[in-house]
Design a protein around this motif. Structure first.
Motif, short mmCIF file in Angstrom:
data_model
loop_
_atom_site.label_atom_id
_atom_site.label_comp_id
_atom_site.label_asym_id
_atom_site.label_seq_id
_atom_site.Cartn_x
_atom_site.Cartn_y
_atom_site.Cartn_z
N LEU A 41 -23.95 -1.84 17.30
CA LEU A 41 -23.88 -1.67 18.75
C LEU A 41 -22.65 -0.89 19.20
N ILE A 42 -21.48 -1.42 18.88
CA ILE A 42 -20.25 -0.85 19.46
C ILE A 42 -20.01 0.56 18.96
N SER A 43 -20.14 0.80 17.65
CA SER A 43 -19.89 2.13 17.12
C SER A 43 -20.90 3.14 17.66
N ARG A 44 -22.15 2.73 17.83
CA ARG A 44 -23.16 3.63 18.40
C ARG A 44 -22.84 3.95 19.85
N THR A 45 -22.35 2.95 20.58
CA THR A 45 -22.03 3.16 21.99
C THR A 45 -20.86 4.12 22.15
N LEU A 46 -19.83 3.96 21.30
CA LEU A 46 -18.66 4.82 21.41
C LEU A 46 -18.99 6.28 21.09
N SER A 47 -19.99 6.49 20.24
CA SER A 47 -20.35 7.85 19.86
C SER A 47 -21.42 8.47 20.76
N ASP A 48 -21.95 7.71 21.71
CA ASP A 48 -23.00 8.21 22.61
C ASP A 48 -22.35 8.74 23.88
N GLU A 49 -22.36 10.05 24.07
CA GLU A 49 -21.73 10.65 25.24
C GLU A 49 -22.58 10.54 26.50
N ASN A 50 -23.84 10.15 26.37
CA ASN A 50 -24.71 10.03 27.54
C ASN A 50 -24.53 8.72 28.29
N VAL A 51 -23.78 7.78 27.71
CA VAL A 51 -23.56 6.48 28.34
C VAL A 51 -22.33 6.57 29.23
N PHE A 175 -20.34 2.20 2.85
CA PHE A 175 -18.93 2.60 2.91
C PHE A 175 -18.77 4.06 3.30
N GLY A 176 -19.78 4.88 3.02
CA GLY A 176 -19.69 6.27 3.42
C GLY A 176 -19.94 6.50 4.89
N ASN A 177 -20.42 5.47 5.58
CA ASN A 177 -20.69 5.58 7.01
C ASN A 177 -19.38 5.55 7.78
N GLU A 178 -19.30 6.33 8.84
CA GLU A 178 -18.07 6.39 9.63
C GLU A 178 -17.76 5.05 10.29
N SER A 179 -18.79 4.29 10.69
CA SER A 179 -18.55 3.02 11.37
C SER A 179 -17.93 1.99 10.42
N THR A 180 -18.32 2.02 9.13
CA THR A 180 -17.75 1.07 8.19
C THR A 180 -16.37 1.51 7.70
N ARG A 181 -16.04 2.79 7.85
CA ARG A 181 -14.71 3.26 7.47
C ARG A 181 -13.73 3.19 8.62
N ALA A 182 -14.19 2.77 9.79
CA ALA A 182 -13.31 2.65 10.95
C ALA A 182 -12.34 1.49 10.75
N ILE A 187 -10.45 -4.03 9.18
CA ILE A 187 -9.61 -5.19 9.51
C ILE A 187 -10.46 -6.45 9.59
N GLY A 188 -11.64 -6.33 10.19
CA GLY A 188 -12.53 -7.48 10.29
C GLY A 188 -12.98 -7.99 8.93
N VAL A 189 -13.28 -7.07 8.01
CA VAL A 189 -13.69 -7.47 6.65
C VAL A 189 -12.55 -8.19 5.95
N ILE A 190 -11.33 -7.67 6.08
CA ILE A 190 -10.17 -8.32 5.46
C ILE A 190 -9.95 -9.70 6.05
N ALA A 191 -10.04 -9.81 7.38
CA ALA A 191 -9.87 -11.10 8.04
C ALA A 191 -10.94 -12.09 7.60
N LEU A 192 -12.17 -11.60 7.46
CA LEU A 192 -13.26 -12.47 7.00
C LEU A 192 -13.00 -12.97 5.59
N ALA A 193 -12.51 -12.10 4.72
CA ALA A 193 -12.20 -12.52 3.34
C ALA A 193 -11.08 -13.55 3.31
N VAL A 194 -10.06 -13.35 4.15
CA VAL A 194 -8.94 -14.30 4.19
C VAL A 194 -9.40 -15.67 4.69
N VAL A 195 -10.16 -15.66 5.79
CA VAL A 195 -10.62 -16.93 6.35
C VAL A 195 -11.57 -17.64 5.39
#
Length: 243
Positions: A41-51, A175-182, A187-195
């Protein structure tokens, strides 16, 4: 939405705020929900200039708030062994709210043509929360829960596994996707692993403490704390074997 958040926090405080396992599980669900929202959702929204900026902000904020509400509802439902049916209904209501907002975003971004079906989640949310308000267990809502530890229920384990495995799969296979490399996603993946690691360590610690307590109870009198016949006989056998 403000009333939803205030109400859930008040219900948690009324029940019991000391269960670390339930709190950790709620954080895992919240982070997992955020990562899924970022990816789809969020990454698609940020990249959509029509919104428009206003719609873009609403599309970003609402799913994140819904993930927080689901986490609070999970915290409430996971609090104690004395949880009530109303807690499960509130969790269903928060999940319905999340589904409704996500469906609305998909329809607004023209990712799916849902039409009137996008309101189905809102209908489920309203029905579940209405049922929670009318359920007889609401009369015991003010009673505090217990902090007795027990084995992880199957439904709770499935929810936690999905919250951890789905974002991990997105991170590994996309991992090659821009949204997963953001940066927010990483940070969320690291936080999830720590928790998740903290939750595992806490579970192991709780299991060890429970095993020690059961071993002590098996060889001591519950009233006086004195060794019972089993402990005395074991002590005699140990002395004999030493000779």
């Amino acid at each position: 939405y403000v009333f939803y958040g205030v109400g859930l926090v008040a219900l948690i405080r009324a029940r019991d705020g000391r269960n670390r396992g339930a709190l950790t599980d709620a954080v895992v669900v919240s982070i997992g929900g955020f990562l899924l929202s970022w990816q789809f959702l969020i990454s698609r929204t940020l990249s959509d200039e029509n919104v428009s900026p206003l719609a873009r902000g609403a599309i970003i904020i609402y799913p994140v708030l819904d993930c927080a509400f689901v986490a609070l509802a999970c915290r409430l439902a996971f609090t104690s062994v004395n949880r009530l049916p109303i807690h499960g209904l509130l969790l269903v209501g928060m999940c319905g709210l999340l589904v409704g907002d996500v469906s609305y975003v998909f329809d607004e971004l023209h990712l799916l043509d849902l039409g009137a079906r996008r309101d189905l989640g809102y209908v489920v949310a309203a029905a579940a929360m209405g049922a929670a308000g009318l359920h007889p267990s609401v009369r015991a809502l003010h009673l505090r829960g217990t902090v007795t530890r027990r084995a992880l229920p199957t439904g709770r384990a499935v929810l936690l596994a999905g919250s951890m495995l789905l974002p991990a799969a997105l991170f590994i296979f996309g991992f090659g996707n821009e949204s997963t490399r953001a940066l927010p996603f990483q940070i969320g993946v690291i936080a999830l692993a720590v928790v998740a690691t903290c939750r595992l360590l806490d579970s192991v610690r709780t299991q060890n403490l429970t095993a020690d307590a059961l071993a002590w109870q098996a060889e001591h009198d519950a009233l006086t704390g004195m060794p019972n016949r089993k402990a005395i006989m074991r002590g005699i056998d140990d002395r004999i074997s030493e000779r």
